[in-house]
Write an enzyme that holds these catalytic residues in place. Structure first.
Site, mmCIF file in Angstrom:
data_model
loop_
_atom_site.group_PDB
_atom_site.id
_atom_site.type_symbol
_atom_site.label_atom_id
_atom_site.label_comp_id
_atom_site.label_asym_id
_atom_site.label_seq_id
_atom_site.Cartn_x
_atom_site.Cartn_y
_atom_site.Cartn_z
ATOM 1 N N ASP A 108 33.104 34.371 38.135
ATOM 2 C CA ASP A 108 33.399 33.402 37.082
ATOM 3 C C ASP A 108 33.410 31.995 37.660
ATOM 4 O O ASP A 108 33.947 31.759 38.748
ATOM 5 C CB ASP A 108 34.784 33.673 36.476
ATOM 6 N N ASP A 157 31.351 42.077 27.347
ATOM 7 C CA ASP A 157 32.096 42.264 28.584
ATOM 8 C C ASP A 157 32.361 43.751 28.764
ATOM 9 O O ASP A 157 32.012 44.579 27.905
ATOM 10 C CB ASP A 157 33.406 41.475 28.515
#
Length: 407
Positions: free
Chosen positions: A215, A161
């Protein structure tokens, strides 16, 4: 230990003419597995919820379920923990990352060894910024050391990430380089920050998979928004995907709380048409029987794992009362075989009549095709390109069939 910012490490890599390209031979088909985030998030209070906190116990129980429940045999080979596995501080003696000592009392390596003993591969989460998205220690300043640590533990997959990262793309490239330097093959799974300015290129040959959009959440609205994004970007997406590098539509929420069974079939089937990775995020200890059947559907998995690795495209879309009807096509092997999808997003509460021909999908074999719907096993055909395929589709449902040409 002396620390160096990502920008300095990146400059040294370039000065020494060292390649950043991913070269691990992995993900020749979209990877499959289980990931903790969507279902278990960052829940770390093991006193309040000892069975549902991010811990060694949870991961080992999921490993047992992946084997005993038939998921490993079906192709789900990676078990991955997301954010919040770390201690809040690094080891003060050598600067290395540590697993939280209360939730992982023996550290991470015994857990990984247990997962390997079950025949599974293990995935771990990291962040090229100064902190992870949930505030745990990131990889910035420590990328070479952390790559070495991951390899020494036996990690098989790194999900990276870029929260709190000043140079996110550079950091992802540098981490990929140092993962390669360990000599251990890492499936390299990158978040959407590896995809700057909407270029939709999976990591510029740096990542095996790269998140393409938002997401996923446990809701039909969110899942359909992701599907629509893929449809709108069809032409840009297809050329950039293939064996070794895939667009990642994010985790499967099949078996969780928010989707009907029809909507679960839609997500599973559309992710297969997308050639997206298939990472379940569900409590495998307590999954509904029908949801499990969807996840283990051999015909859908075969579409996902087709060795040609060609991503499906949206062929048509038209509006109905409270939604859309869309046609999708994915070429399969051998050449001339296809996966044909008709998605009805209409949620008005009635049966949606659909009348299309195979020529509407671009299929042209004049001798026709036999079709088999993959969720029901129902046969259609033989159908020539001009023959009508007439369906009565339930609200928010998917017709997904394999079309085999007649000779």
């Amino acid at each position: 230990m002396k620390m160096f910012p990502v920008a300095v490490i990146y400059s040294v890599v370039l000065i020494n003419y060292l390649t950043l390209a991913l070269d691990n031979g992995l993900a020749r088909t979209p990877p499959m597995g289980w990931m903790s985030w969507e279902r278990f998030r960052c829940f770390t209070d093991c006193e309040a919820e000892p069975d549902n906190c991010i811990s060694a116990k949870l991961l080992m129980q999921m490993a047992d379920q992946m084997v005993d429940g038939g998921y490993l045999d079906a192709g789900y080979e990676y078990l991955a923990v997301d954010d919040c596995w770390m201690a809040h501080q690094r080891n003060t003696s050598d600067g290395r990352l540590m697993a939280d000592p209360q939730r992982f009392p023996g550290g991470m390596k015994p857990v990984i060894d247990y997962i390997h003993s079950k025949g599974l591969k293990f995935g771990l989460y990291g962040d090229v910024g100064s902190k992870t998205c949930q505030g745990y220690p990131g990889n910035e300043f420590y990328i070479p050391l952390d790559a070495e640590t991951y390899a020494s533990w036996g990690v098989d997959m790194l999900k990276i990430d870029c929260c709190y990262a000043a140079a996110s793309v550079e950091g992802i490239e540098v981490m990929g380089f140092f993962l390669n330097k360990t000599g251990r093959p890492f499936l390299y799974v990158c978040c959407s920050c590896a995809n700057p300015q909407g270029t939709y290129t999976p990591g510029a040959n740096t990542c095996n998979t790269v998140r393409s959009y938002m997401d996923v959440q446990d809701s039909w609205e969110n899942v359909y928004q992701i599907i629509s994004f893929y449809g709108d970007k069809t032409e840009e997406f297809i050329d950039a995907a293939g064996p070794g590098h895939w667009h990642d539509a994010d985790m499967l929420v099949v078996g969780d709380y928010g989707l009907s069974l029809n909507q679960q079939k839609i997500q599973m089937g559309m992710w297969a048409l997308f050639a997206s990775p298939l990472f379940m995020s569900v409590d495998l200890r307590d999954i509904d029987v029908e949801s499990k059947k969807i996840l283990l559907n051999k015909e859908v998995i075969a579409i996902s794992q087709d060795p040609r690795g060609i991503q499906g495209r949206r062929m048509f879309k038209f509006s109905v009362r409270q939604g859309n009807v869309e046609g999708w096509l994915r070429p399969l092997s051998p050449k001339g075989k296809y996966a044909v999808g008709i998605l009805n997003s209409n949620n008005f509460g009635w049966l949606q009549y659909v009348n299309k021909t195979l020529s509407d999908f671009g299929l042209s074999n004049q001798k026709g095709y036999d079709l088999t719907e993959v969720f029901t096993g129902k046969k259609y055909g033989p159908l020539k390109p001009s023959d009508e395929l007439i369906l009565k589709m339930e609200p928010t449902s998917l017709f997904l069939a394999v079309a085999v040409p007649l000779s």
